[in-house]
Design a protein around this motif. Sequence first.
Motif, PDB file in Angstrom:
ATOM      1  N   THR A  54     -13.332   6.794   7.491  1.00 21.91           N
ATOM      2  CA  THR A  54     -13.859   5.469   7.060  1.00 21.91           C
ATOM      3  C   THR A  54     -15.631   5.485   7.092  1.00 21.91           C
ATOM      4  OG1 THR A  54     -12.057   4.179   7.376  1.00 21.91           O
ATOM      5  CG2 THR A  54     -14.044   3.188   7.020  1.00 21.91           C
ATOM      6  N   CYS A  86      -5.676   1.937   8.050  1.00 22.81           N
ATOM      7  CA  CYS A  86      -4.483   2.872   8.542  1.00 22.81           C
ATOM      8  C   CYS A  86      -5.366   4.276   9.133  1.00 22.81           C
ATOM      9  CB  CYS A  86      -3.745   3.443   7.552  1.00 22.81           C
ATOM     10  SG  CYS A  86      -2.203   4.228   8.057  1.00 22.81           S
ATOM     11  N   ALA A 128       1.259   5.382   0.892  1.00 21.81           N
ATOM     12  CA  ALA A 128       1.170   6.459   1.968  1.00 21.81           C
ATOM     13  C   ALA A 128       1.302   6.147   3.420  1.00 21.81           C
ATOM     14  CB  ALA A 128      -0.320   6.891   1.803  1.00 21.81           C
ATOM     15  N   CYS A 129       1.086   4.705   3.854  1.00 22.28           N
ATOM     16  CA  CYS A 129       1.293   4.283   5.095  1.00 22.28           C
ATOM     17  C   CYS A 129       1.381   2.906   5.312  1.00 22.28           C
ATOM     18  CB  CYS A 129       0.266   4.639   5.993  1.00 22.28           C
ATOM     19  SG  CYS A 129      -1.410   4.025   5.881  1.00 22.28           S
ATOM     20  N   ARG A 160      -9.645   0.571   2.972  1.00 21.97           N
ATOM     21  CA  ARG A 160      -9.731   0.100   1.538  1.00 21.97           C
ATOM     22  C   ARG A 160     -10.347  -1.386   1.533  1.00 21.97           C
ATOM     23  NH1 ARG A 160      -7.660   1.323  -3.943  1.00 21.97           N
ATOM     24  NH2 ARG A 160      -9.113   0.220  -5.121  1.00 21.97           N
ATOM     25  N   THR A 162      -3.886   1.905  -2.955  1.00 28.70           N
ATOM     26  CA  THR A 162      -3.678   3.114  -2.784  1.00 28.70           C
ATOM     27  C   THR A 162      -4.727   3.478  -1.597  1.00 28.70           C
ATOM     28  OG1 THR A 162      -2.638   3.534  -4.615  1.00 28.70           O
ATOM     29  CG2 THR A 162      -3.231   5.534  -3.580  1.00 28.70           C
ATOM     30  N   LEU A 163      -4.222   4.117  -0.494  1.00 25.65           N
ATOM     31  CA  LEU A 163      -5.392   4.472   0.325  1.00 25.65           C
ATOM     32  C   LEU A 163      -5.487   6.255   0.313  1.00 25.65           C
ATOM     33  CD1 LEU A 163      -4.293   2.675   3.617  1.00 25.65           C
ATOM     34  CD2 LEU A 163      -5.868   1.892   1.937  1.00 25.65           C
ATOM     35  N   GLN A 164      -6.754   6.710   0.535  1.00 18.31           N
ATOM     36  CA  GLN A 164      -6.923   8.024   0.406  1.00 18.31           C
ATOM     37  C   GLN A 164      -7.460   8.655   1.782  1.00 18.31           C
ATOM     38  OE1 GLN A 164     -10.448   7.948  -2.280  1.00 18.31           O
ATOM     39  NE2 GLN A 164     -11.490   9.183  -0.514  1.00 18.31           N
ATOM     40  N   ARG A 165      -7.006   9.844   1.914  1.00 14.65           N
ATOM     41  CA  ARG A 165      -7.223  10.163   3.476  1.00 14.65           C
ATOM     42  C   ARG A 165      -8.748  10.637   3.713  1.00 14.65           C
ATOM     43  NH1 ARG A 165      -3.123  12.106   6.441  1.00 14.65           N
ATOM     44  NH2 ARG A 165      -1.099  12.257   5.484  1.00 14.65           N
ATOM     45  N   ALA A 211      -0.371  -0.047   6.663  1.00 15.28           N
ATOM     46  CA  ALA A 211      -1.626  -0.344   6.826  1.00 15.28           C
ATOM     47  C   ALA A 211      -1.730  -1.753   7.355  1.00 15.28           C
ATOM     48  CB  ALA A 211      -2.548  -0.166   5.508  1.00 15.28           C
ATOM     49  N   SER A 220       0.780  -1.081  -0.013  1.00 15.95           N
ATOM     50  CA  SER A 220      -0.154   0.073   0.075  1.00 15.95           C
ATOM     51  C   SER A 220       0.619   1.428   0.083  1.00 15.95           C
ATOM     52  CB  SER A 220      -0.900   0.209   1.039  1.00 15.95           C
ATOM     53  OG  SER A 220      -0.245   0.052   2.271  1.00 15.95           O
ATOM     54  N   TYR A 227      -6.768   7.492   7.214  1.00 14.04           N
ATOM     55  CA  TYR A 227      -7.249   6.990   5.774  1.00 14.04           C
ATOM     56  C   TYR A 227      -8.417   6.330   5.991  1.00 14.04           C
ATOM     57  CZ  TYR A 227      -2.306   8.565   4.752  1.00 14.04           C
ATOM     58  OH  TYR A 227      -1.346   9.391   4.370  1.00 14.04           O
TER      59      TYR A 227
END
Length: 287
Positions: free
Chosen positions: A134, A105, A72-73, A111, A128-131, A75, A70, A108
């Motif tokens: 959830t 995460c 960005a972070c 997903r 890809t995770l988006q900010r 997860a 993933s 975020y």
Amino acid sequence: VDGALVYFDEMYGGRTPAEVKVIPGRYTLRIEQDGRNTSVMEVLIEPGQTQNYNLTNEALERSAGIDVMSEACEADVFLNLMHIGKTPLKRNDLPPGTHRLRLSCDGYVDRIVGVSLENKKETKVRLTLQRGDTLTYYKDPNYVVLDWTWHDVSFYTALTSLFFYAGYWKYRVQGNQTMDSIRRSFPQTAIWDIYKNATDPEGLTRFATLYQLEKMSSNRRDADIYYRYSGGSAVLGITSLFLAGYFVYLGLSADEREGGEIISSPLRYYVYSNPMEGTGIGLTYQY
């Protein structure tokens, strides 16, 4: 194996070892347990008899592999409900089959995708995770209050307009009846004036006339109040109809977000969230 789930057709019968009482007839007996094959048998239950069935659920070979990365972070990775590690992650001891894979995460949006795993094969997953939040992201926008959707609100708002419509006619009729009573007072006043002028032109005539005029003035004020109530009901009824149409528009424009898609499989997962059923994952088959 102890602890397996027992089903007669779709009726849950308990966990093995289980003694189940059912109505005589033909059933599909099914035994399920995580990590083992599902055993199925067609059975015929005779009246007045106790029948024993022994089914074997063989353990599934756990040699399916997965490679998860993933952006960005780092997860947390969940396979169904089991936490299996953090990204970047490689495992080759997972059960085969179709599973839900969730990456989570802080800060975020989770997903969620479906993965189809096979023994002795590795499935690569790149996500890809988006900010964002959830729960906010996956919430079904159709639900407004508790389990009421925009369509429910629209329907009951339209019913409310009927209530205001009935109020409009009720006060309108009362106002008309009050005005009719004023019109009937005019000939009565004239007859009374003629009689009193002939017998007592100074005292009672003036009193009777003033009384009749005050009575008509009071009725006119009451009629005006009824007409104002009628007009207010009409305005509220029209407003309710306008709002009902607007709520229908909001219901039609509200989109349902999908939670992900199956990799290498015709199945698709989706996320649902509502007050009656809570939050969960649904499964559909794509033809």
